[in-house]
Design a protein around this motif. Structure first.
Motif, PDB file in Angstrom:
ATOM      1  N   LEU A   4       0.845  -1.178   0.000  1.00  0.00           N
ATOM      2  CA  LEU A   4       0.000   0.000   0.000  1.00  0.00           C
ATOM      3  C   LEU A   4       0.888   1.238   0.000  1.00  0.00           C
ATOM      4  O   LEU A   4       1.949   1.246   0.627  1.00  0.00           O
ATOM      5  CB  LEU A   4      -0.901   0.007   1.227  1.00  0.00           C
ATOM      6  CG  LEU A   4      -1.917  -1.122   1.307  1.00  0.00           C
ATOM      7  CD1 LEU A   4      -2.557  -1.164   2.697  1.00  0.00           C
ATOM      8  CD2 LEU A   4      -2.989  -0.951   0.251  1.00  0.00           C
ATOM      9  N   VAL A   5       0.433   2.263  -0.672  1.00  0.00           N
ATOM     10  CA  VAL A   5       1.191   3.515  -0.738  1.00  0.00           C
ATOM     11  C   VAL A   5       0.263   4.660  -0.367  1.00  0.00           C
ATOM     12  O   VAL A   5      -0.762   4.874  -1.034  1.00  0.00           O
ATOM     13  CB  VAL A   5       1.780   3.747  -2.139  1.00  0.00           C
ATOM     14  CG1 VAL A   5       2.506   5.087  -2.185  1.00  0.00           C
ATOM     15  CG2 VAL A   5       2.715   2.612  -2.512  1.00  0.00           C
ATOM     16  N   GLU A   6       0.633   5.383   0.696  1.00  0.00           N
ATOM     17  CA  GLU A   6      -0.148   6.534   1.122  1.00  0.00           C
ATOM     18  C   GLU A   6       0.389   7.809   0.466  1.00  0.00           C
ATOM     19  O   GLU A   6       1.586   7.924   0.208  1.00  0.00           O
ATOM     20  CB  GLU A   6      -0.081   6.713   2.646  1.00  0.00           C
ATOM     21  CG  GLU A   6      -0.526   5.518   3.456  1.00  0.00           C
ATOM     22  CD  GLU A   6       0.618   4.609   3.833  1.00  0.00           C
ATOM     23  OE1 GLU A   6       0.482   3.819   4.785  1.00  0.00           O
ATOM     24  OE2 GLU A   6       1.688   4.673   3.161  1.00  0.00           O
ATOM     25  N   SER A   7      -0.488   8.753   0.253  1.00  0.00           N
ATOM     26  CA  SER A   7      -0.105  10.061  -0.265  1.00  0.00           C
ATOM     27  C   SER A   7      -1.144  11.088   0.139  1.00  0.00           C
ATOM     28  O   SER A   7      -2.225  10.723   0.618  1.00  0.00           O
ATOM     29  CB  SER A   7       0.048  10.022  -1.786  1.00  0.00           C
ATOM     30  OG  SER A   7      -1.192   9.699  -2.398  1.00  0.00           O
ATOM     31  N   GLY A   8      -0.804  12.354  -0.066  1.00  0.00           N
ATOM     32  CA  GLY A   8      -1.767  13.416   0.178  1.00  0.00           C
ATOM     33  C   GLY A   8      -1.529  14.235   1.422  1.00  0.00           C
ATOM     34  O   GLY A   8      -2.257  15.205   1.675  1.00  0.00           O
ATOM     35  N   GLY A   9      -0.545  13.863   2.208  1.00  0.00           N
ATOM     36  CA  GLY A   9      -0.260  14.632   3.415  1.00  0.00           C
ATOM     37  C   GLY A   9       0.330  15.989   3.079  1.00  0.00           C
ATOM     38  O   GLY A   9       0.640  16.292   1.935  1.00  0.00           O
ATOM     39  N   GLY A  10       0.479  16.806   4.117  1.00  0.00           N
ATOM     40  CA  GLY A  10       1.052  18.124   3.907  1.00  0.00           C
ATOM     41  C   GLY A  10       0.956  18.983   5.141  1.00  0.00           C
ATOM     42  O   GLY A  10       0.540  18.519   6.211  1.00  0.00           O
ATOM     43  N   LEU A  11       1.330  20.244   4.975  1.00  0.00           N
ATOM     44  CA  LEU A  11       1.276  21.227   6.049  1.00  0.00           C
ATOM     45  C   LEU A  11       0.076  22.130   5.810  1.00  0.00           C
ATOM     46  O   LEU A  11      -0.012  22.776   4.749  1.00  0.00           O
ATOM     47  CB  LEU A  11       2.566  22.044   6.070  1.00  0.00           C
ATOM     48  CG  LEU A  11       2.598  23.254   7.010  1.00  0.00           C
ATOM     49  CD1 LEU A  11       2.459  22.808   8.461  1.00  0.00           C
ATOM     50  CD2 LEU A  11       3.876  24.042   6.804  1.00  0.00           C
ATOM     51  N   VAL A  12      -0.838  22.157   6.760  1.00  0.00           N
ATOM     52  CA  VAL A  12      -2.037  22.967   6.628  1.00  0.00           C
ATOM     53  C   VAL A  12      -2.297  23.712   7.933  1.00  0.00           C
ATOM     54  O   VAL A  12      -1.674  23.422   8.958  1.00  0.00           O
ATOM     55  CB  VAL A  12      -3.273  22.114   6.272  1.00  0.00           C
ATOM     56  CG1 VAL A  12      -3.103  21.452   4.911  1.00  0.00           C
ATOM     57  CG2 VAL A  12      -3.535  21.073   7.348  1.00  0.00           C
ATOM     58  N   GLN A  13      -3.240  24.648   7.871  1.00  0.00           N
ATOM     59  CA  GLN A  13      -3.622  25.397   9.065  1.00  0.00           C
ATOM     60  C   GLN A  13      -4.851  24.791   9.718  1.00  0.00           C
ATOM     61  O   GLN A  13      -5.612  24.057   9.053  1.00  0.00           O
ATOM     62  CB  GLN A  13      -3.907  26.850   8.676  1.00  0.00           C
ATOM     63  CG  GLN A  13      -2.685  27.599   8.165  1.00  0.00           C
ATOM     64  CD  GLN A  13      -2.987  29.065   7.891  1.00  0.00           C
ATOM     65  OE1 GLN A  13      -4.120  29.444   7.616  1.00  0.00           O
ATOM     66  NE2 GLN A  13      -1.966  29.900   7.985  1.00  0.00           N
ATOM     67  N   PRO A  14      -5.058  25.066  10.982  1.00  0.00           N
ATOM     68  CA  PRO A  14      -6.285  24.575  11.633  1.00  0.00           C
ATOM     69  C   PRO A  14      -7.520  25.011  10.855  1.00  0.00           C
ATOM     70  O   PRO A  14      -7.607  26.157  10.391  1.00  0.00           O
ATOM     71  CB  PRO A  14      -6.222  25.235  13.011  1.00  0.00           C
ATOM     72  CG  PRO A  14      -4.772  25.430  13.262  1.00  0.00           C
ATOM     73  CD  PRO A  14      -4.173  25.768  11.925  1.00  0.00           C
ATOM     74  N   GLY A  15      -8.440  24.060  10.692  1.00  0.00           N
ATOM     75  CA  GLY A  15      -9.660  24.332   9.950  1.00  0.00           C
ATOM     76  C   GLY A  15      -9.603  23.940   8.487  1.00  0.00           C
ATOM     77  O   GLY A  15     -10.647  23.880   7.820  1.00  0.00           O
ATOM     78  N   ASP A  16      -8.412  23.697   7.995  1.00  0.00           N
ATOM     79  CA  ASP A  16      -8.245  23.305   6.590  1.00  0.00           C
ATOM     80  C   ASP A  16      -8.626  21.841   6.377  1.00  0.00           C
ATOM     81  O   ASP A  16      -8.923  21.111   7.333  1.00  0.00           O
ATOM     82  CB  ASP A  16      -6.799  23.523   6.150  1.00  0.00           C
ATOM     83  CG  ASP A  16      -6.464  24.982   5.920  1.00  0.00           C
ATOM     84  OD1 ASP A  16      -5.268  25.298   5.736  1.00  0.00           O
ATOM     85  OD2 ASP A  16      -7.398  25.828   5.934  1.00  0.00           O
TER      86      ASP A  16
END
Length: 120
Positions: A4-16
């Protein structure tokens, strides 16, 4: 080799919002229950959500209920985790894994994880 390969993470702000993807190779995802787990620094890995293979029943940890939605696209052999109204405490490495059922204790084919960081 099944993986399995995960993707889509990142740095976001609260509420995003973010949408994580869990793509399978070497096996058919719709034959398995797929769970999302997360691991934050200093904490043990915890279950976040799961979608069954039988009837696509979904399950959520109390901490994410009402904010996260798990779904699967069998044509793409992918399971998604839509994360809305993100909170700082959602910061973690997110993993997906497969088992015969959401109540199983033998989740396997773990991916490498994807980092989600929620920060103001």
């Amino acid at each position: 080799q099944a993986r399995l390969v995960e993707s889509g993470g990142g740095l976001v702000q609260p509420g995003d919002s973010l949408r994580l993807s869990c793509a399978a190779s070497g096996f058919t995802l719709d034959d398995y229950a797929i769970g999302w787990f997360r691991s934050a620094p200093g904490n043990e890995r915890k279950g976040v959500s799961c979608i069954s293979s039988v009837d696509n029943s979904t399950y959520y940890a109390d901490a994410v209920k009402g904010r996260f939605t798990i779904s699967r696209d069998n044509a793409k052999n992918t399971v998604y985790l839509q994360m809305n109204s993100l909170k700082i405490e959602d910061t973690a490495i997110y993993y997906c894994a497969a088992d015969t059922s959401c109540s199983g204790r033998h989740f396997g084919s773990w991916g490498q994880g994807t980092q989600v960081t929620v920060s103001s």
